[in-house]
Write an enzyme that holds these catalytic residues in place. Structure first.
Site, PDB file in Angstrom:
ATOM      1  N   THR A 100       0.683  -1.148  -0.012  1.00  0.00           N
ATOM      2  CA  THR A 100       0.059  -0.007   0.060  1.00  0.00           C
ATOM      3  C   THR A 100       0.948   1.320   0.104  1.00  0.00           C
ATOM      4  OG1 THR A 100      -1.922  -1.079   1.004  1.00  0.00           O
ATOM      5  CG2 THR A 100      -1.540   1.274   1.457  1.00  0.00           C
ATOM      6  N   THR A 136       4.998  11.556   7.322  1.00  0.00           N
ATOM      7  CA  THR A 136       5.211  11.529   8.753  1.00  0.00           C
ATOM      8  C   THR A 136       6.452  11.959   9.215  1.00  0.00           C
ATOM      9  OG1 THR A 136       5.351   9.723  10.715  1.00  0.00           O
ATOM     10  CG2 THR A 136       5.739   8.974   8.387  1.00  0.00           C
ATOM     11  N   ASP A 137       6.682  12.250  10.568  1.00  0.00           N
ATOM     12  CA  ASP A 137       7.824  12.544  11.250  1.00  0.00           C
ATOM     13  C   ASP A 137       8.915  11.343  11.241  1.00  0.00           C
ATOM     14  OD1 ASP A 137       6.639  11.403  13.214  1.00  0.00           O
ATOM     15  OD2 ASP A 137       6.803  13.128  14.447  1.00  0.00           O
ATOM     16  N   GLU A 138       8.047  10.124  11.305  1.00  0.00           N
ATOM     17  CA  GLU A 138       8.847   9.011  11.548  1.00  0.00           C
ATOM     18  C   GLU A 138       9.928   8.636  10.622  1.00  0.00           C
ATOM     19  OE1 GLU A 138       6.985   5.515  12.999  1.00  0.00           O
ATOM     20  OE2 GLU A 138       5.494   6.887  14.255  1.00  0.00           O
ATOM     21  N   TYR A 161       7.054   0.319   8.988  1.00  0.00           N
ATOM     22  CA  TYR A 161       6.179   1.244   8.642  1.00  0.00           C
ATOM     23  C   TYR A 161       6.993   2.502   8.158  1.00  0.00           C
ATOM     24  CZ  TYR A 161       3.408   5.744   9.554  1.00  0.00           C
ATOM     25  OH  TYR A 161       2.717   6.896   9.222  1.00  0.00           O
ATOM     26  N   ALA A 163      10.150   2.976   7.030  1.00  0.00           N
ATOM     27  CA  ALA A 163      10.835   2.775   5.934  1.00  0.00           C
ATOM     28  C   ALA A 163       9.824   2.882   4.738  1.00  0.00           C
ATOM     29  CB  ALA A 163      11.362   1.468   6.021  1.00  0.00           C
ATOM     30  N   LYS A 165       7.128   4.582   4.394  1.00  0.00           N
ATOM     31  CA  LYS A 165       6.465   6.025   4.214  1.00  0.00           C
ATOM     32  C   LYS A 165       7.726   6.850   3.696  1.00  0.00           C
ATOM     33  CE  LYS A 165       3.411   7.806   4.996  1.00  0.00           C
ATOM     34  NZ  LYS A 165       2.064   8.012   4.469  1.00  0.00           N
TER      35      LYS A 165
END
Ligand code: NAD
Ligand code: DAU
Length: 355
Positions: A100, A136-138, A161, A163, A165
């Protein structure tokens, strides 16, 4: 303007869809969502009959579907939120996140490019095309005790997740640099507020406090997150969508860092008061559990570029936002009941079948 919003049945997406449908009656908003476990059309009950809103059930991994939709509806802009979003699920099932978040995003980029760049018959609307990628900030990784993420911080994702994004962000920039696709990216910190799926820390704790269940805190609860009220994120997306320079990136955050344990203690206090329980009752539910593997220690977003250039700032304090959030969950017991029982997944068949 025909605006495609992906993932509009999810937590943040539903607030973004509502914001655009209500604030821009001249736009036609198409909400494309696969309705995974995280998609809930009950989130949009209040606007589902508005004439400028259309729901399309579909998967962004389905390339043929995307091409057909772009061909049919000739979207002028995209706001892309559809994603697998939960870090713990990415640890147990990373491939779903690749499909996704990475492949789905590239499919969308490709469909937009085919219409906007490659199709000589397509006429750019009076305004402009824009592929807005919500991230995202991640992607920036984990901070130590000090420092903040800026738009220049190098990417250093740790979970499957983040990685996925980060990968999708790179593809979005690549479509800009290689094909001239007009894009913008924003990287936001942790959101909270109404309609948050009760697998994430804040709604999970609200639900568990209500039901006198343990509040699982990973590790020692020392990890720090930077919390932003979801409607402030939706307003930031509006401002960036309309005013950001093509090709740019903005960090979004509320300058609101909290250790997890302190967030949960504050929630316990608010819930005790609202439920008429003696102060200290809910704190007894706090249970320290095994840490999340690869758990990022601290996130903190520097959103000064957005504040300086586009004049956005958060509108609610954390205390106000948490009060509003708790009030919403207490007033919407049916929503929570339908989510926890799984009944929400029948909403599409019940309301949309045969339309
Ligand atoms: P969510 O999990 O609540 O919602 C995701 C939505 O996407 C759901 O409605 C789901 O059905 C849909 N979806 C999933 N896979 C799909 C697919 N293959 N095709 C079409 N639709 C699909 O997520 P959220 O928390 O609202 O996050 C939305 C976006 O914002 C994500 O891109 C996420 O990375 C980003 N983000 C979230 C936060 C946060 O704190 N929640 C912070 C910053 C950025
Ligand atoms: O920073 C933005 C990100 O915030 C988004 O990109 C993600 O989509 C979103 O899910 C969120 O990620 P987090 O992992 O920070 O959110 P979560 O609510 O899962 O966890 C918040 C913190 O609380 C984190 O340090 C892990 C911890 N935690 C979480 C859960 C679910 C617990 O201690 N116990 C729990 O049961």
């Amino acid at each position: 303007m025909r605006v495609l919003i992906t993932g509009g049945a999810g937590f943040i997406g539903s607030h973004v869809v509502r914001h655009f449908v209500n604030h821009y009656p001249g736009y036609i908003i198409y909400n494309l969502d696969k309705l995974t476990y995280a998609g809930n059309l009950e989130n949009l009950k209040d606007i589902e009959h508005k004439p400028n809103y259309h729901f399309i059930k579909g998967d962004i991994v389905d390339r043929e579907l995307l091409n057909a939709l772009f061909d049919k509806h000739r979207f002028d802009a995209v706001i892309h939120l559809a994603a697998e979003s939960h870090v713990d699920r990415s640890i147990t099932n990373p491939l779903e996140f690749v499909y996704t978040n990475v492949i789905g995003t590239v499919n969308l980029l490709h469909a937009a490019k085919s219409l906007w760049i490659d199709n000589p018959q397509y006429k750019t609307p009076a305004d402009r095309n824009l592929f807005y990628h919500v991230s995202t900030d991640e992607v920036y990784g984990s901070l130590g005790e000090t420092g903040m993420f800026t738009e220049e911080t190098p990417y250093d994702p740790h979970s499957p997740y983040s990685a996925s994004k980060a990968s999708s962000d790179h593809f979005v920039r690549a479509y800009h640099d290689t094909y001239g696709l007009p894009i913008v990216i924003s990287n936001c910190s942790n959101n909270y507020g109404p309609n948050h799926f009760p697998e994430k820390l804040i709604p999970l704790c609200i639900n568990n406090i209500k039901n006198n269940k343990p509040l699982p805190i990973y590790g020692k609860g020392e990890n720090v997150r930077d919390w932003l009220y979801v409607e402030d994120h939706a307003r930031a997306i509006d401002v960036i969508f309309h005013r950001a320079k093509t090709g740019s990136t903005y960090n979004i955050g509320g300058h609101n860092e909290w250790k997890n344990i302190d967030v949960v203690r504050l929630l316990c206090k608010i819930m005790d008061r609202k439920l008429g329980r003696p102060e200290g009752t809910s704190e007894k539910l706090i249970t320290f559990v095994k840490d999340r593997p690869g758990h990022d220690l601290r996130y903190a977003i520097d959103s000064s570029k957005l504040q300086r250039e586009l004049g956005w700032k958060p509108s609610v304090t954390f205390e106000e936002g948490l009060e509003k959030t708790v009030d919403w969950y207490l007033a919407n017991e049916e929503w929570l009941r339908n989510v926890t029982s799984g009944a929400y997944q029948q909403y599409y068949e019940l309301q949309y079948a045969g339309r």
